[in-house]
Write an enzyme that holds these catalytic residues in place. Structure first.
Site, PDB file in Angstrom:
ATOM      1  N   GLU A   1       0.833  -1.214   0.000  1.00 61.75           N
ATOM      2  CA  GLU A   1       0.000   0.000   0.000  1.00 61.75           C
ATOM      3  C   GLU A   1       0.869   1.267   0.000  1.00 61.75           C
ATOM      4  O   GLU A   1       0.543   2.273   0.620  1.00 61.75           O
ATOM      5  CB  GLU A   1      -1.017  -0.042   1.139  1.00 61.75           C
TER       6      GLU A   1
HETATM    7  C1  LIG Z   1       2.331  -9.527   0.446  1.00 66.24           C
HETATM    8  C2  LIG Z   1       1.936  -8.448  -0.516  1.00 66.24           C
HETATM    9  C3  LIG Z   1       0.601  -8.072  -0.618  1.00 66.24           C
HETATM   10  C4  LIG Z   1       0.203  -7.092  -1.552  1.00 66.24           C
HETATM   11  N1  LIG Z   1      -1.132  -6.840  -1.738  1.00 66.24           N
HETATM   12  C5  LIG Z   1      -1.508  -6.073  -2.807  1.00 66.24           C
HETATM   13  C6  LIG Z   1      -2.895  -5.970  -3.167  1.00 66.24           C
HETATM   14  O1  LIG Z   1      -3.787  -6.527  -2.523  1.00 66.24           O
HETATM   15  N2  LIG Z   1      -3.217  -5.260  -4.294  1.00 66.24           N
HETATM   16  C7  LIG Z   1      -2.270  -4.627  -5.064  1.00 66.24           C
HETATM   17  O2  LIG Z   1      -2.631  -3.990  -6.029  1.00 66.24           O
HETATM   18  N3  LIG Z   1      -0.949  -4.695  -4.710  1.00 66.24           N
HETATM   19  C8  LIG Z   1      -0.556  -5.409  -3.619  1.00 66.24           C
HETATM   20  N4  LIG Z   1       0.782  -5.526  -3.302  1.00 66.24           N
HETATM   21  C9  LIG Z   1       1.777  -4.811  -4.081  1.00 66.24           C
HETATM   22  C10 LIG Z   1       2.501  -3.727  -3.308  1.00 66.24           C
HETATM   23  O3  LIG Z   1       1.647  -2.637  -3.070  1.00 66.24           O
HETATM   24  C11 LIG Z   1       3.775  -3.387  -4.076  1.00 66.24           C
HETATM   25  O4  LIG Z   1       4.657  -4.486  -3.926  1.00 66.24           O
HETATM   26  C12 LIG Z   1       4.419  -2.112  -3.575  1.00 66.24           C
HETATM   27  O5  LIG Z   1       3.615  -1.001  -3.900  1.00 66.24           O
HETATM   28  C13 LIG Z   1       5.831  -1.886  -4.148  1.00 66.24           C
HETATM   29  O6  LIG Z   1       5.858  -2.099  -5.528  1.00 66.24           O
HETATM   30  P1  LIG Z   1       6.992  -3.082  -6.127  1.00 66.24           P
HETATM   31  O7  LIG Z   1       6.930  -4.347  -5.350  1.00 66.24           O
HETATM   32  O8  LIG Z   1       6.766  -3.182  -7.600  1.00 66.24           O
HETATM   33  O9  LIG Z   1       8.360  -2.373  -5.807  1.00 66.24           O
HETATM   34  P2  LIG Z   1       9.092  -1.271  -6.712  1.00 66.24           P
HETATM   35  O10 LIG Z   1       8.130  -0.180  -7.055  1.00 66.24           O
HETATM   36  O11 LIG Z   1       9.810  -1.933  -7.816  1.00 66.24           O
HETATM   37  O12 LIG Z   1      10.141  -0.678  -5.684  1.00 66.24           O
HETATM   38  C14 LIG Z   1      11.364  -1.335  -5.322  1.00 66.24           C
HETATM   39  C15 LIG Z   1      12.096  -0.433  -4.310  1.00 66.24           C
HETATM   40  O13 LIG Z   1      12.417   0.813  -4.935  1.00 66.24           O
HETATM   41  C16 LIG Z   1      11.878   1.891  -4.179  1.00 66.24           C
HETATM   42  N5  LIG Z   1      11.468   2.956  -5.086  1.00 66.24           N
HETATM   43  C17 LIG Z   1      10.628   2.879  -6.150  1.00 66.24           C
HETATM   44  N6  LIG Z   1      10.480   4.060  -6.727  1.00 66.24           N
HETATM   45  C18 LIG Z   1      11.228   4.941  -6.007  1.00 66.24           C
HETATM   46  C19 LIG Z   1      11.488   6.346  -6.105  1.00 66.24           C
HETATM   47  N7  LIG Z   1      10.909   7.087  -7.055  1.00 66.24           N
HETATM   48  N8  LIG Z   1      12.308   6.903  -5.199  1.00 66.24           N
HETATM   49  C20 LIG Z   1      12.858   6.169  -4.218  1.00 66.24           C
HETATM   50  N9  LIG Z   1      12.676   4.836  -4.084  1.00 66.24           N
HETATM   51  C21 LIG Z   1      11.854   4.231  -4.955  1.00 66.24           C
HETATM   52  C22 LIG Z   1      10.704   1.295  -3.431  1.00 66.24           C
HETATM   53  O14 LIG Z   1      10.364   2.078  -2.294  1.00 66.24           O
HETATM   54  C23 LIG Z   1      11.241  -0.070  -3.084  1.00 66.24           C
HETATM   55  O15 LIG Z   1      12.049  -0.002  -1.945  1.00 66.24           O
HETATM   56  C24 LIG Z   1       1.194  -6.455  -2.339  1.00 66.24           C
HETATM   57  C25 LIG Z   1       2.528  -6.793  -2.181  1.00 66.24           C
HETATM   58  C26 LIG Z   1       2.913  -7.794  -1.313  1.00 66.24           C
HETATM   59  C27 LIG Z   1       4.370  -8.173  -1.228  1.00 66.24           C
END
Ligand SMILES: Cc1cc2nc3c(=O)[nH]c(=O)nc-3n(C[C@H](O)[C@H](O)[C@H](O)COP(=O)(O)OP(=O)(O)OC[C@H]3O[C@@H](n4cnc5c(N)ncnc54)[C@H](O)[C@@H]3O)c2cc1C
Length: 383
Positions: free
Chosen positions: A366
């Site tokens: 989230e």
């Molecule tokens: C157990 C679990 C449950 C979830 N449930 C849901 C759900 O019900 N529905 C849904 O839609 N999603 C869900 N998610 C998805 C979740 O919201 C995303 O995993 C999360 O938003 C991060 O996206 P990402 O994993 O693609 O990481 P990325 O966006 O690839 O980020 C990787 C890292 O880079 C950092 N980063 C990215 N951009 C920047 C920036 N501009 N500046 C600085 N740092 C940055 C991030 O903070 C992170 O540390 C879930 C995820 C998990 C693991």
């Protein structure tokens, strides 16, 4: 006038949620984690008790409560089991509340009512394999075909998808404009042909929750399933849903932290070394005093965000601050609680190691902690 105390009605509700969590959720938490499987009978009981409809009006089958009551429930349930906490949170904040806020009257009667009265469970499909923090990178499409939309794409990490009935899913209805103008939200029934929910993704924590990828292949939904009835509002709807969701996740983090500290206190009052209880050492006492202070601070920030939402005030920055703070506190507290139990803290038999694994996700979903800082910095008038 500021009052930091709960009124008698909220105290009674808190007590009821605590009793249910202690008696019905806590005894199942270890086994559910080991088996990586939610106990659906226990969830059914929660639904029957009205826990899945707390902040929704009675007119839509809900309990007629407020966001603060929901937050109290989230804390108590997550104290016992964070997997059950997230199940409740995604259903309530991300799916049902979003329908309440953005749905037409017909959509509320058809889709919100069964979610609020406890007969159905909801989920929220926004994240895609290549679109996480950058929601605008989404590629799932919904193409209008007569009086239907045809949805194609893949969502990942959709919590509750293994057993949810109602999928709130985001797709591009216009690829020629940026996603914040071209995305729309759709209400989709689980049994619609073309939906494939993969097996749950093996995970470090909240292992009893259901969390899978969902593939949409030529999924046809009636045009009336477009949330709010207007195309192009999906990005705004998703951002608003997440603002509210963060209050629930902050409460989950507070619950995990308080649950772990309670376990450590109980253990350290009994465990003897050097002829004394571990709790009698000043190192233990000072550390625990620090941790309880941090948990209280996180809880108050979470309540502030919930009360602002209840009052119809701006709450998105409060929600981001609460989640940033509470998730950090949950990680510190659970790590220290493993230490308070020594080798036993590291053993799977004791709940604190599960809580330490569960705490990590609160800094990620989230909106990651980095994204929370973007939201907060955005309010500081730095440009
Ligand atoms: C157990 C679990 C449950 C979830 N449930 C849901 C759900 O019900 N529905 C849904 O839609 N999603 C869900 N998610 C998805 C979740 O919201 C995303 O995993 C999360 O938003 C991060 O996206 P990402 O994993 O693609 O990481 P990325 O966006 O690839 O980020 C990787 C890292 O880079 C950092 N980063 C990215 N951009 C920047 C920036 N501009 N500046 C600085 N740092 C940055 C991030 O903070 C992170 O540390 C879930 C995820 C998990 C693991």
């Amino acid at each position: 006038m500021i009052d930091f105390n709960l009124d008698s009605e909220h105290k009674e509700l808190q007590e009821m949620y605590r009793k249910f969590a202690e008696e019905r959720v806590k005894p199942l938490a270890h086994e559910m984690d080991e088996q990586e499987k939610m106990n659906l009978e226990m969830l059914k009981e929660m639904q029957e008790c009205g826990f899945f409809g707390i902040p929704f009006p009675e007119a839509y089958g809900g309990a007629g409560g407020d966001v603060l009551s929901y937050v109290l429930c989230m804390e108590e349930i997550s104290k016992a089991d964070a997997s059950t906490g997230v199940t409740l949170s995604v259903h309530t904040s991300l799916c049902a509340s979003t329908i309440q806020e953005f749905g037409t009257e017909e959509q509320k009667q058809k889709w919100l009512r069964p979610l609020a009265d406890g007969s159905k469970i909801g989920c929220f499909g926004l994240t895609e394999p290549n679109a996480g923090s950058d929601v605008a990178g989404a590629r799932t499409t919904a193409v209008k075909d007569g009086d239907e939309y045809v949805i194609n794409g893949e969502k990942i990490f959709t919590t509750n998808s293994g057993f949810a009935d109602t999928f709130l899913v985001f797709a591009l209805t216009d690829k020629s404009v940026p996603a914040h103008k071209g995305m729309s939200a759709f209400l989709v029934d689980r049994n619609t042909p073309g939906i494939t929910v993969t097996p749950d993704i093996p995970r470090m924590g909240i292992r009893a929750a259901s969390n899978a990828a969902v593939v949409y292949e030529d999924v046809r939904v009636p045009a009336e399933n477009l949330l709010g009835g207007v195309e192009g509002k999906g990005f705004k709807i998703a951002m608003k849903a997440l603002d509210g969701g963060r209050i629930g996740i902050a409460a989950q983090a507070v619950g995990i932290a308080q649950g772990a500290l309670n376990e450590a206190i109980k253990y350290d009052k009994e465990r003897m070394q050097f002829g004394k209880t571990i709790a009698s050492f000043q190192n233990t006492q000072f550390k625990m005093a620090d941790l309880q202070t941090k948990i209280d601070a996180a809880r108050l920030m979470t309540w502030r965000a919930a009360v602002a939402k209840d009052r119809g005030e701006a709450y998105n920055v409060y929600a981001a601050m609460a989640k940033l703070m509470a998730s950090d506190v949950a990680n510190q507290v659970t790590r220290d609680c493993v230490q308070f139990l020594g080798g036993y803290g590291f053993a799977r038999e004791y709940a604190v190691e599960r809580m330490m694994r569960d705490a990590k996700i609160t800094e990620i979903y989230e909106g990651t902690s980095e994204v929370m800082k973007m939201v907060i910095a955005g309010s500081l008038n730095l440009k």
